[in-house]
Design a protein around this motif. Structure first.
Motif, short mmCIF file in Angstrom:
data_model
loop_
_atom_site.label_atom_id
_atom_site.label_comp_id
_atom_site.label_asym_id
_atom_site.label_seq_id
_atom_site.Cartn_x
_atom_site.Cartn_y
_atom_site.Cartn_z
N SER A 114 0.81 -1.23 0.00
CA SER A 114 0.00 0.00 0.00
C SER A 114 0.83 1.27 0.00
CB SER A 114 -0.90 0.02 1.25
OG SER A 114 -1.68 -1.13 1.35
N TYR A 115 2.14 1.15 0.18
CA TYR A 115 2.97 2.32 0.49
C TYR A 115 2.85 3.43 -0.54
CZ TYR A 115 6.85 5.21 1.90
OH TYR A 115 7.60 6.29 2.30
N ASP A 116 2.93 3.09 -1.79
CA ASP A 116 2.91 4.11 -2.85
C ASP A 116 1.64 4.94 -2.78
OD1 ASP A 116 3.50 5.57 -5.12
OD2 ASP A 116 4.01 3.84 -6.34
N GLY A 117 0.49 4.27 -2.69
CA GLY A 117 -0.78 4.99 -2.66
C GLY A 117 -0.99 5.77 -1.38
N LEU A 118 -0.64 5.17 -0.23
CA LEU A 118 -0.92 5.81 1.06
C LEU A 118 0.01 6.97 1.36
CD1 LEU A 118 -1.73 2.86 3.50
CD2 LEU A 118 -3.25 4.10 1.96
N PHE A 119 1.28 6.89 0.93
CA PHE A 119 2.26 7.88 1.34
C PHE A 119 2.81 8.73 0.19
CE2 PHE A 119 2.26 4.73 4.72
CZ PHE A 119 2.20 5.52 5.85
N ILE A 120 3.07 8.13 -0.95
CA ILE A 120 3.64 8.89 -2.06
C ILE A 120 2.54 9.74 -2.72
CG2 ILE A 120 4.86 8.79 -4.25
CD1 ILE A 120 6.54 7.94 -1.84
N CYS A 121 1.42 9.11 -3.06
CA CYS A 121 0.35 9.85 -3.75
C CYS A 121 -0.26 10.94 -2.87
CB CYS A 121 -0.74 8.89 -4.21
SG CYS A 121 -0.19 7.78 -5.52
N THR A 122 -0.23 10.74 -1.56
CA THR A 122 -0.80 11.74 -0.65
C THR A 122 0.26 12.73 -0.17
OG1 THR A 122 -0.42 10.27 1.23
CG2 THR A 122 -2.57 10.14 0.15
N ARG A 123 1.49 12.57 -0.65
CA ARG A 123 2.60 13.48 -0.33
C ARG A 123 2.91 13.50 1.17
NH1 ARG A 123 3.68 16.17 -4.83
NH2 ARG A 123 4.93 17.75 -3.77
N ARG A 124 2.76 12.35 1.81
CA ARG A 124 3.08 12.22 3.24
C ARG A 124 4.48 11.63 3.36
NH1 ARG A 124 -2.78 10.79 5.96
NH2 ARG A 124 -1.55 10.89 7.88
N PHE A 125 5.45 12.35 2.81
CA PHE A 125 6.80 11.81 2.66
C PHE A 125 7.51 11.63 4.00
CE2 PHE A 125 6.24 14.37 -1.37
CZ PHE A 125 5.95 13.27 -2.17
N ASP A 126 7.35 12.57 4.92
CA ASP A 126 8.04 12.47 6.20
C ASP A 126 7.54 11.28 7.00
OD1 ASP A 126 9.50 14.72 5.58
OD2 ASP A 126 8.29 16.09 6.78
N GLU A 127 6.22 11.07 7.01
CA GLU A 127 5.67 9.92 7.70
C GLU A 127 6.13 8.62 7.04
OE1 GLU A 127 1.27 10.77 8.96
OE2 GLU A 127 1.77 12.02 7.22
#
Length: 638
Positions: free
Chosen positions: A311-324
């Protein structure tokens, strides 16, 4: 940029149809793994439904606390019950859903509006992010005279996977402001009057459909009662946190909406569907003791590293939650043991029992570095990445290791299902897939190239890994391409080569640094497996195909990967199709999934669906990798 209005709404005809409105479920979460969840109708259909479900151990275990609030309106001396209950034997009493004029899911906050003649009352529910606290407001929005509102809290304290039945009186401490239930949580609001009786035989229709225990008893602790004039609201909070809520209930609701709008704006979502998915993605991301994590699905899953990394790409990259995302990957790297990523701690201890979680971790690292050029992450996870690669070359647990003759990965161990197709019945895997599985080797080749790129970024030698990836890719094309032109084998070098037509082969063509696959891979998956909501896990032409994913646990596990549709696989299909220039007939816009956002888990995407049309949703109604891949498709076409 204007923030899109993230809205799902249903009118009176949809709300009053019990079969439909009881199938549509809403979810709000607390960022700790806890949640509130129920149906549009207000009917509790699952043992997991409640207004306060408290997580422990990052969601690995949960306790059901406040199960429901039964509202009653007193209008001109007449008592009108707005709740809906189903009792053992199938009777529905009361039938409050018939008075529902409207249901909205606005900025992630569910809202009900009941209409009783000229009187209209509106309920809203939200959780205080970072606290095991739920807020429930009831506001009189129309009517000519003050109306009396009574709220009966229905309580329990039990494991969310079980049920509780009347056995003496629970320990309840009352005060002017409300009550404390068994020292586990407290409920506060105006107009409290102590009471106490069991509501016996509450029926849970979804549990009955799953072949599980389907009744429980709930404790009615008393009632909150106030007179409301137009515009006035009753505010209630329930919390398992150590301290009382920092904000009143109405402010908790307002803050939840504001937070959702901020997430949508930060993700630069451009339309309602994408905005809904951004809010849905946030429901799976937790922060416990300052460390980010991912819940695999609600209401019954905890944190699983395979699901997290897929799920990482969709949950963090697409939502721009890079630090988390960076913090999550760095923490995950600390769990690597013998080259394997810990998969889950749901049983109380770290478990190392997958052939793919570590490889999905390498993929996630590669995607993060590709999006951010984050040298901090590269340096922080370099040792773990090296360990994963080296231990897979030499061999690790459960027979997972590289075959030195062809540089491909083999896996398999008696009684253990190591790939994502991990269903077992009485300890025996339904799809063991022993040997060299197609997606495991696609991930392996992709992972070798991620590891080589990471070393390149850090100025370290990488040629050996480049050569190894090239050798594995060559062997892959030699061993996995079927001679009949129908795509790829599912498993080779096992007890037998597996000719089953499954969607796993799509990873070979969809991963950014995968081995590649012939055009027939996409064509055969399109012709045999593609549905509007996802990919079947097995061709309907196969003798082992199961068309529906329903029944008791044995029946569901037997069908789980034998034809059941998996929405998350739509992402790999679309990527693979684009690689070969194959039209996907509207799937780029996730049109069918857009309709699905209104059908079951509202604003979210289910874990699975039946293999046969109309592909009714099954499994978890809120699933991380399903949401993540739907969101990733929205991002790639934006």
């Amino acid at each position: 940029m204007t923030t899109p209005n993230t809205l799902i709404t249903f009118g009176p005809h949809e709300c009053s149809d019990l079969d439909r409105s009881a199938e549509r479920e809403w979810l709000v979460t607390d960022g700790l793994g806890g949640y509130a969840m129920g149906t549009v109708a207000g009917l509790r259909t699952r043992r997991y439904h409640g207004l306060l479900v408290v997580a422990a151990d990052s969601g690995a275990s949960r306790q059901l606390a406040l199960a429901a609030l039964d509202p009653v309106l007193v209008v001109n001396g007449e008592r009108i019950r707005l709740a809906t209950h189903e009792w053992a034997g199938g009777s529905i009493d009361p039938r409050g859903h018939e008075l529902l004029a409207r249901f909205d899911l606005l900025d992630g906050v569910p809202r009900w509006t009941w209409s009783v003649g000229a009187v209209m009352v509106r309920r809203e529910i939200a959780m205080d992010h970072g606290q095991a606290t739920v807020a429930v407001t009831h506001r009189l929005v129309a009517g000519s005279d003050p109306v009396r509102l009574e709220l009966t809290p229905l309580c329990t304290w039990r494991n969310a996977h079980g049920e509780r039945h009347a056995n003496g009186e629970p320990s309840v401490e009352h005060s002017v402001a409300g009550f404390d239930f068994e020292g586990a949580y407290r409920v506060r609001g105006d107009g409290w009057t102590p009471g106490g009786e069991w509501y016996r035989g509450a029926h849970l229709r979804e549990e009955a459909a799953r072949g599980l225990s389907d009744t429980e008893d709930l404790w009615a602790a008393g009632a909150f009662a106030v007179d409301l004039a137009i515009g006035e609201a009753h505010l209630l909070t329930a919390t398992a946190a150590r301290a009382d809520p920092a904000y009143p209930a109405n402010e908790i609701v307002s803050r939840a909406r504001s937070r959702a709008r901020g997430l949508v704006a930060a993700a630069q979502a451009a339309d309602n569907q994408t905005s809904l998915l951004v809010i849905a993605a946030d429901q799976f991301i937790t922060h416990v003791d300052g460390s980010p994590g991912v819940i695999a699905g609600y209401p019954w899953f905890g944190a699983w590293s395979r699901d997290t990394m897929t799920s990482y790409d969709g949950l963090f990259i697409c939502t721009r939650r890079f630090d988390e995302g960076r913090a999550l990957l760095i923490r995950a790297a600390t769990t690597v043991s013998e080259g394997m990523l810990a998969n889950t701690a749901d049983t109380g201890t770290l478990e190392y029992n997958t052939a793919d979680a570590s490889l999905w971790f390498l993929h996630a690292v590669g995607r993060h570095l590709g999006a951010t050029d984050d040298d901090t992450l590269a340096a922080s996870v370099a040792d773990a990445v090296d360990e994963i690669v080296e231990r897979h070359i030499r061999g690790t647990r459960y027979g997972i290791g590289m075959d030195p003759l062809d540089s491909l990965l083999v896996q398999g161990f008696d009684g253990v299902a190591l790939t994502w197709m991990d269903a077992r019945i009485e300890g025996r895997p339904v799809t063991a897939r022993t040997g060299k599985a197609v997606e495991i080797n696609a991930l392996w080749i992709n992972g070798l190239r991620v590891a080589a790129d990471l070393r390149r970024r850090l100025g370290r030698s990488h040629e050996r890994l480049d050569d190894l990836a090239d050798a594995a890719a060559l062997s892959f094309s030699e061993r996995f391409v079927r001679p009949d032109g129908l795509g790829l084998f599912d498993v080779v070098d096992g007890p037998d080569d597996d000719w089953s037509i499954r969607p796993n082969q799509l990873l070979a063509a969809s991963l950014p640094w995968g081995p590649g696959a012939p055009r027939s891979t996409v064509e055969v998956c399109r012709d045999h497996l593609l549905t509007p909501i996802g990919m079947r896990s097995l061709s309907p032409d196969d003798d082992a195909y199961s068309a529906i994913h329903r029944g008791n646990s044995h029946e569901r596990d037997a069908a789980y990967h034998q034809g059941t549709v998996w929405p998350w696989l739509l992402g790999p299909f679309v990527d693979a199709a684009h690689t070969h220039g194959i039209a996907v007939d509207g799937l780029d816009d996730v049109d069918a999934l857009g309709l699905h956002l209104r059908e079951w888990g509202l604003g979210s995407v289910s874990e699975t669906a039946d293999g046969r049309a109309p592909h009714l949703a099954t499994g978890c109604p809120f699933q991380a990798w399903s949401v993540a891949e739907a969101l990733r498709l929205r991002c790639r076409t934006a």
